[in-house]
Every structure is written in structure tokens, then in C-alpha cells.
Design a protein around this motif. Structure first.
Motif, PDB file in Angstrom:
ATOM      1  N   PRO A 122       5.866 -11.258  22.383  1.00  0.00           N
ATOM      2  CA  PRO A 122       5.224 -12.233  23.265  1.00  0.00           C
ATOM      3  C   PRO A 122       5.204 -13.626  22.636  1.00  0.00           C
ATOM      4  CG  PRO A 122       3.869 -10.264  22.954  1.00  0.00           C
ATOM      5  CD  PRO A 122       4.963 -10.216  21.926  1.00  0.00           C
ATOM      6  N   ALA A 123       5.091 -14.624  23.471  1.00  0.00           N
ATOM      7  CA  ALA A 123       4.992 -15.998  22.967  1.00  0.00           C
ATOM      8  C   ALA A 123       3.766 -16.133  22.085  1.00  0.00           C
ATOM      9  CB  ALA A 123       4.909 -16.968  24.143  1.00  0.00           C
ATOM     10  N   ASN A 124       3.940 -16.836  20.963  1.00  0.00           N
ATOM     11  CA  ASN A 124       2.855 -17.105  20.006  1.00  0.00           C
ATOM     12  C   ASN A 124       2.345 -15.855  19.290  1.00  0.00           C
ATOM     13  OD1 ASN A 124       2.877 -19.874  20.734  1.00  0.00           O
ATOM     14  ND2 ASN A 124       1.548 -19.426  22.492  1.00  0.00           N
ATOM     15  N   ALA A 125       3.030 -14.728  19.441  1.00  0.00           N
ATOM     16  CA  ALA A 125       2.629 -13.522  18.714  1.00  0.00           C
ATOM     17  C   ALA A 125       3.114 -13.628  17.266  1.00  0.00           C
ATOM     18  CB  ALA A 125       3.234 -12.283  19.369  1.00  0.00           C
ATOM     19  N   PRO A 126       2.439 -12.985  16.316  1.00  0.00           N
ATOM     20  CA  PRO A 126       2.898 -13.029  14.922  1.00  0.00           C
ATOM     21  C   PRO A 126       4.263 -12.372  14.780  1.00  0.00           C
ATOM     22  CG  PRO A 126       1.144 -11.414  15.199  1.00  0.00           C
ATOM     23  CD  PRO A 126       1.216 -12.186  16.478  1.00  0.00           C
ATOM     24  N   ARG A 127       5.089 -12.926  13.898  1.00  0.00           N
ATOM     25  CA  ARG A 127       6.432 -12.400  13.699  1.00  0.00           C
ATOM     26  C   ARG A 127       6.436 -11.166  12.803  1.00  0.00           C
ATOM     27  NH1 ARG A 127      10.528 -17.101  12.316  1.00  0.00           N
ATOM     28  NH2 ARG A 127      12.015 -15.528  13.052  1.00  0.00           N
ATOM     29  N   ALA A 128       5.302 -10.887  12.179  1.00  0.00           N
ATOM     30  CA  ALA A 128       5.145  -9.652  11.410  1.00  0.00           C
ATOM     31  C   ALA A 128       3.674  -9.270  11.435  1.00  0.00           C
ATOM     32  CB  ALA A 128       5.628  -9.839   9.982  1.00  0.00           C
ATOM     33  N   ARG A 129       3.420  -7.993  11.680  1.00  0.00           N
ATOM     34  CA  ARG A 129       2.035  -7.535  11.771  1.00  0.00           C
ATOM     35  C   ARG A 129       1.940  -6.119  11.236  1.00  0.00           C
ATOM     36  NH1 ARG A 129      -1.663  -5.142  15.717  1.00  0.00           N
ATOM     37  NH2 ARG A 129       0.106  -4.525  17.033  1.00  0.00           N
ATOM     38  N   LEU A 130       0.868  -5.873  10.463  1.00  0.00           N
ATOM     39  CA  LEU A 130       0.594  -4.525   9.977  1.00  0.00           C
ATOM     40  C   LEU A 130      -0.284  -3.820  10.994  1.00  0.00           C
ATOM     41  CD1 LEU A 130       0.757  -2.349   7.800  1.00  0.00           C
ATOM     42  CD2 LEU A 130      -1.193  -3.435   6.666  1.00  0.00           C
ATOM     43  N   VAL A 131       0.206  -2.708  11.525  1.00  0.00           N
ATOM     44  CA  VAL A 131      -0.523  -1.958  12.553  1.00  0.00           C
ATOM     45  C   VAL A 131      -1.431  -0.918  11.916  1.00  0.00           C
ATOM     46  CG1 VAL A 131      -0.274  -0.465  14.575  1.00  0.00           C
ATOM     47  CG2 VAL A 131       1.366  -2.332  14.179  1.00  0.00           C
ATOM     48  N   ALA A 132      -0.917  -0.221  10.925  1.00  0.00           N
ATOM     49  CA  ALA A 132      -1.688   0.848  10.272  1.00  0.00           C
ATOM     50  C   ALA A 132      -1.076   1.107   8.901  1.00  0.00           C
ATOM     51  CB  ALA A 132      -1.672   2.120  11.121  1.00  0.00           C
ATOM     52  N   GLY A 133      -1.760   1.928   8.111  1.00  0.00           N
ATOM     53  CA  GLY A 133      -1.247   2.254   6.791  1.00  0.00           C
ATOM     54  C   GLY A 133      -2.277   2.997   5.985  1.00  0.00           C
ATOM     55  N   ALA A 134      -1.906   3.347   4.765  1.00  0.00           N
ATOM     56  CA  ALA A 134      -2.823   4.063   3.887  1.00  0.00           C
ATOM     57  C   ALA A 134      -2.484   3.786   2.435  1.00  0.00           C
ATOM     58  CB  ALA A 134      -2.751   5.573   4.151  1.00  0.00           C
ATOM     59  N   ARG A 135      -3.499   3.538   1.656  1.00  0.00           N
ATOM     60  CA  ARG A 135      -3.464   3.390   0.206  1.00  0.00           C
ATOM     61  C   ARG A 135      -2.760   2.117  -0.262  1.00  0.00           C
ATOM     62  NH1 ARG A 135      -4.343   8.351   1.437  1.00  0.00           N
ATOM     63  NH2 ARG A 135      -2.331   8.589   2.439  1.00  0.00           N
ATOM     64  N   ARG A 136      -3.253   1.597  -1.368  1.00  0.00           N
ATOM     65  CA  ARG A 136      -2.717   0.375  -1.948  1.00  0.00           C
ATOM     66  C   ARG A 136      -1.401   0.661  -2.669  1.00  0.00           C
ATOM     67  NH1 ARG A 136      -4.628  -2.639  -6.805  1.00  0.00           N
ATOM     68  NH2 ARG A 136      -2.383  -2.649  -7.110  1.00  0.00           N
ATOM     69  N   ALA A 137      -0.691  -0.423  -3.002  1.00  0.00           N
ATOM     70  CA  ALA A 137       0.533  -0.273  -3.794  1.00  0.00           C
ATOM     71  C   ALA A 137       0.174   0.234  -5.188  1.00  0.00           C
ATOM     72  CB  ALA A 137       1.250  -1.612  -3.906  1.00  0.00           C
ATOM     73  N   PRO A 138       1.080   0.974  -5.819  1.00  0.00           N
ATOM     74  CA  PRO A 138       0.858   1.330  -7.228  1.00  0.00           C
ATOM     75  C   PRO A 138       0.746   0.073  -8.077  1.00  0.00           C
ATOM     76  CG  PRO A 138       2.614   2.659  -6.278  1.00  0.00           C
ATOM     77  CD  PRO A 138       2.311   1.579  -5.277  1.00  0.00           C
ATOM     78  N   LEU A 139       0.162   0.222  -9.244  1.00  0.00           N
ATOM     79  CA  LEU A 139       0.076  -0.906 -10.167  1.00  0.00           C
ATOM     80  C   LEU A 139       1.462  -1.278 -10.662  1.00  0.00           C
ATOM     81  CD1 LEU A 139      -3.057   0.069 -12.286  1.00  0.00           C
ATOM     82  CD2 LEU A 139      -2.861  -1.871 -10.724  1.00  0.00           C
ATOM     83  N   GLU A 140       1.718  -2.574 -10.750  1.00  0.00           N
ATOM     84  CA  GLU A 140       2.985  -3.047 -11.297  1.00  0.00           C
ATOM     85  C   GLU A 140       3.191  -2.489 -12.712  1.00  0.00           C
ATOM     86  OE1 GLU A 140       5.214  -5.260  -9.929  1.00  0.00           O
ATOM     87  OE2 GLU A 140       4.129  -6.032  -8.183  1.00  0.00           O
ATOM     88  N   ASP A 141       4.444  -2.163 -13.025  1.00  0.00           N
ATOM     89  CA  ASP A 141       4.835  -1.734 -14.368  1.00  0.00           C
ATOM     90  C   ASP A 141       4.122  -0.465 -14.834  1.00  0.00           C
ATOM     91  OD1 ASP A 141       6.524  -4.030 -14.634  1.00  0.00           O
ATOM     92  OD2 ASP A 141       4.750  -5.225 -15.088  1.00  0.00           O
ATOM     93  N   SER A 142       3.797   0.405 -13.867  1.00  0.00           N
ATOM     94  CA  SER A 142       3.118   1.646 -14.246  1.00  0.00           C
ATOM     95  C   SER A 142       4.089   2.799 -14.461  1.00  0.00           C
ATOM     96  CB  SER A 142       2.070   2.029 -13.199  1.00  0.00           C
ATOM     97  OG  SER A 142       2.626   2.108 -11.898  1.00  0.00           O
ATOM     98  N   GLY A 143       5.406   2.512 -14.456  1.00  0.00           N
ATOM     99  CA  GLY A 143       6.371   3.532 -14.843  1.00  0.00           C
ATOM    100  C   GLY A 143       6.971   4.325 -13.711  1.00  0.00           C
ATOM    101  N   GLY A 144       7.029   3.761 -12.519  1.00  0.00           N
ATOM    102  CA  GLY A 144       7.585   4.504 -11.394  1.00  0.00           C
ATOM    103  C   GLY A 144       6.575   5.473 -10.820  1.00  0.00           C
ATOM    104  N   ILE A 145       6.983   6.209  -9.790  1.00  0.00           N
ATOM    105  CA  ILE A 145       6.021   7.044  -9.078  1.00  0.00           C
ATOM    106  C   ILE A 145       5.431   8.131  -9.979  1.00  0.00           C
ATOM    107  CG2 ILE A 145       7.679   8.727  -8.162  1.00  0.00           C
ATOM    108  CD1 ILE A 145       4.755   7.032  -6.252  1.00  0.00           C
ATOM    109  N   GLY A 146       6.250   8.699 -10.885  1.00  0.00           N
ATOM    110  CA  GLY A 146       5.718   9.702 -11.808  1.00  0.00           C
ATOM    111  C   GLY A 146       4.734   9.112 -12.788  1.00  0.00           C
TER     112      GLY A 146
END
Length: 463
Positions: free
Chosen positions: A136-160
Motif C-alpha cells: 500500500p501507499a506509504n506502507a513500510p518497505r520492511a516490517r517484522l510481523v512475528a518472531g521468537a528469541r533474540r539473535a545469538p551473541l556475536e562471536d559465540s562460536g556458531g550455533i553449537g
């Protein structure tokens, strides 16, 4: 192929689910993104939406980097990889992310797109097409609709490594529990408490809206940049997002005024000194110190003599009076001229105006500094006073240290500033806050009168 452009919004939003591969429970985001955004802008959207700090390199690929491709009819399809322009010289096969839009790559028929962040830790994000809808006109070009949990800490060694870290943090008996707890707190920083389950969707959408601002009339920026906005704009994008979120919760929009009686009580040391100097000025000793009688008078009338050991009659040996006089000079209330201490024109106007003096001091603490590093340190300290989240001087010092690092201050060799260096940068602001009673216990440095202190800090940051 024609080069993609990202000068304005397209006509369609792509709904996509973003998942951090290997996370369990899943770290995921459901986004609506303008299909005409080029991949370099999609990278910025993903950094904000997931919560990374954009410290490391990244790339996009249409094939899972950790899945071996199978031959179809004897042919193995070569994966496509899109990278920033500064990585193009490393390979003849990579494609420039600035030349391709999200809508060109992620379609119902394409299969998932993969976004890798930090080639060392290897954070893989799976981007799955979930549908389209009109923009739509004037709508945001990016929007977060839903999600869960924060990003891992930087430099924490990958997902493991990240989940090993979470296990150690949850186990007080783990041999590295205390060290890893301190590392996690320092890495997360003072502007967001580390909580693996936390996600502030409103804060993310605020940042996404700032990425694509509506154009101002005549291309001009509206309003005047505040001191805290100026600090934020000098920080790297990832930390800038965290800092702005902290500002929104720091209570800076609260009252920045003071009642007359409170102003008189807070400014009492400066009022006493300026009135004692008077319009005619005060003769100093031959060595340039306040006369002994004046030093004794200050210690007695300001109530400092009770806790002081010694005669309290020599300024060079009576720290509270020395700090008060030097602070008054730095803040623009008094100056030395030909063996006399005299009032500035501003101080003369404020002799009978405690509320005016209070506001003058707030502005001076924010603006009068010998070096830009001292200014930044003072502003970060004032922010912590306004936020009222610290209870010990060590907490204030750690928060200011983190902020100075975010602003790019370091030693000449590029190392982080040591606590004693940060302490030295804060001396002038600290003395003023001590004299105003915002901190008490000159040697323990604990917050004193919190509410008046918060109002003073707000007034300083709004000046």
C-alpha cells in the motif's frame, strides 16, 4: 542483465520466514519486505530484524552452504552466490548483491534463499517464500510481523558454541560459569540485558522504519539533532540500533525542570562560592590559592568539615574545596585574573537565581569540555543518570566504557580504553555531579538524590 535499482518502493511485498539454521528452540522471524529491495538492503533488513551488529562479512546463496549438491541427469547445478562489492575481487563466479532484487531470486518456484553472516562462526539463515501481498501507499518497505528469541551473541562460536554458552550460563556449577557470565554481559553491553528468549518486535519495526524514511519537503531534514541522536548517528549500525532502543526506554522524555527549593539545595556549593567571590572578586594567595579563611569557611558552611581529617585551611590540601573551585572554573562561573578570582558575566546574572544556575550548570556539564572524548564520556554518564538503572559507580563506569568503544574511542594501538583512562575522562563531570548531590559519598560514588538527578541529566541532554 539490466542492473536492479532501489530508488523507491515497488508494488509488492514478499512475505518470508527467516530461520537461523540449527537453532532449537528456533530463532525465527516472519517479515514482509518490498520485493524491489536489492540484496544489499535486504542484508540491512536482516541485520536489524534478527538483531546482529553487522561486525562481519556476509553473502547470499540459493543453495544451503552445508548441503552437498546432488547430480540431476548427470549434471550438478552450480550454486549462485551474491556478495558485497568489496568481495567481488576474490572470485570470478560471485554476483554483486547490488544488482539483484529479492523479488528476482525468491519466488514460489525458486526454493529457499540462504543468508550467511560471519564466515568464521557461520550463522546460516534460511529465507523461505511464504506469499505476496500488495504494497500500500506509504506502507513500510520492511516490517517484522512475528518472531521468537533474540539473535545469538556475536562471536559465540556458531550455533553449537552458542548453545554450549547457554548451558554454562544456566549451570552455576559449571567451571567457566562466572567467566562466561561476565563475557556475555560485556558482549551484550549495558543497553540490552542478555535474555535468549527476548524479542522486541516494536523496537525492530522502529528501526526498519528509520531505514526507509519518508522524504522531507525540499529534501531538507526536519528538526534539530539532539545530543543523544548525534551520539547514535556516530555509532556502527548494529550498536546504533541497540543504543536507540535504550534511549527510548531511558526516560529522557520525563521532566527536565526543577522546583526552586530543590535547585537551591542542589546548587548550594556553587551558589556559596559565587556569592563569596562576589561582584568585586576575591584576592588569592601569592601561590594562587583561595585564602585559608575562605577554605575553612567553605568546609564549615557546606557541611564538609564533619567528615574531613585535617585543618582544612589550605586549598591545595583540602580536596572538596579545590574540586569545587576548579569545577566552577571549568563550568564557566569563575576565572582567575591577575591574582584574583572573579565571576564571569553569566555567574553575576545568576547570583540570585538558583533555578537559572541549575540550568546553566546542566548546559555546561554537557557542553564545556577540553576534549571530544571527555564530552562523549560526560554525555554517556548523563544518560546513565537519566536512565537511573545503575546503582554503583562500577556500573556507570562500565556503561560509559562500552559507549566510548561504540563511538570509536580507543588507545593509539587500537586497544579498548582501560577503566582508569575512562575514569580520567569523567573527572570533570563527576566533580560537578558530586557538588550537585547527584552522587554522594565522594569516595564510594553512589547515586544520591535520584529524581532531581534524573531531571538535571535530562536538562543537560536536551540543551
Amino acid at each position: 542483465m539490466m542492473r536492479a535499482t532501489d530508488g523507491g518502493p515497488g508494488s509488492m511485498l514478499l512475505r518470508l520466514k527467516v530461520s537461523v539454521v540449527g537453532s532449537e528452540p528456533a530463532i525465527w522471524r516472519l517479515l514482509e519486505v518490498d520485493s524491489s529491495l536489492t540484496l544489499d538492503r535486504v542484508h540491512e533488513v536482516l541485520q536489524a530484524a534478527v538483531g546482529w551488529r553487522d561486525y562481519h562479512l556476509h553473502s547470499f546463496t540459493d543453495t544451503d552452504p552445508y548441503v552437498r549438491l546432488r547430480a540431476v541427469n548427470g549434471i550438478v547445478r552450480e550454486p549462485r552466490r551474491w556478495v558485497p562489492l568489496d568481495l567481488m575481487e576474490d572470485s570470478d563466479d560471485d554476483l554483486p548483491e547490488t544488482d539483484w532484487t529479492l523479488g528476482q531470486i525468491l519466488t514460489p518456484e525458486s526454493g529457499p534463499l540462504f543468508y550467511e553472516y560471519d564466515f568464521g562462526d557461520g550463522w546460516i539463515h534460511r529465507l523461505e517464500f511464504s506469499g505476496t501481498l500488495p504494497l500500500p501507499a506509504n506502507a513500510p518497505r520492511a516490517r517484522l510481523v512475528a518472531g521468537a528469541r533474540r539473535a545469538p551473541l556475536e562471536d559465540s562460536g556458531g550455533i553449537g558454541g552458542y548453545y554450549d554458552l547457554l548451558d554454562a550460563l544456566a549451570d552455576p556449577g559449571h567451571e567457566d560459569h562466572e567467566n562466561l557470565h561476565a563475557w556475555a554481559a560485556w558482549t551484550a553491553g549495558p543497553w540490552q540485558k542478555f535474555d535468549p528468549d527476548q524479542l522486541d518486535i516494536n523496537a525492530v519495526n522502529h528501526e526498519l522504519a528509520l531505514m526507509f524514511p519518508a522524504p522531507c519537503a525540499n529534501g531538507e531534514r526536519s528538526g534539530t539533532e539532539s545530543l543523544t541522536q548525534e551520539l547514535a548517528n556516530r555509532m556502527p549500525p548494529g550498536l546504533r540500533r541497540e543504543f536507540r532502543a535504550y534511549l527510548r526506554g531511558a526516560g529522557l522524555d520525563g521532566p527536565a525542570t526543577v522546583e526552586a527549593a530543590v535547585a537551591e539545595a542542589m546548587t548550594a556549593p556553587y551558589l556559596w562560592l559565587t556569592r563569596r567571590v562576589g561582584r568585586e572578586g576575591l584576592s588569592l594567595t601569592a601561590a594562587g590559592w583561595l585564602p585559608p579563611a575562605v577554605v575553612r569557611e567553605a568546609m564549615t558552611e557546606l557541611g564538609w568539615a564533619r567528615d574531613w581529617i585535617g585543618k582544612a585551611n589550605r586549598e591545595d590540601q583540602t580536596l572538596p574545596v579545590l574540586q569545587l573551585r576548579e569545577s566552577a572554573q571549568r563550568l564557566g562561573l569563575v576565572r582567575k585574573i591577575k591574582g584574583r578570582l572573579v565571576l564571569t558575566s553569566a555567574a553575576k546574572r545568576l547570583l540570585d537565581d538558583p533555578a537559572g544556575l541549575w540550568l546553566f550548570l546542566a548546559r555546561s556539564v554537557a557542553h564545556r569540555h577540553r576534549h571530544d572524548s571527555e564530552r562523549d564520556a560526560a554525555l554517556l554518564l548523563l544518560l546513565e543518570v537519566a536512565a537511573a538503572r545503575q546503582t554503583e559507580w562500577g556500573g556507570f563506569l562500565a556503561a560509559v566504557s562500552f559507549g566510548l568503544g561504540a563511538l570509536g574511542w580507543s588507545t593509539r594501538t587500537g586497544a579498548e580504553l582501560e577503566p582508569n583512562t575512562v575514569q580520567a575522562l569523567l573527572v570533570d563531570a563527576q566533580d560537578a555531579l558530586l557538588n550537585l548531590g547527584i552522587f554522594d559519598d565522594r569516595f564510594g560514588l553512589k547515586p544520591g538524590t535520584v529524581k532531581p538527578g534524573q531531571a538535571f541529566a535530562r536538562a543537560a541532554l536536551h540543551s
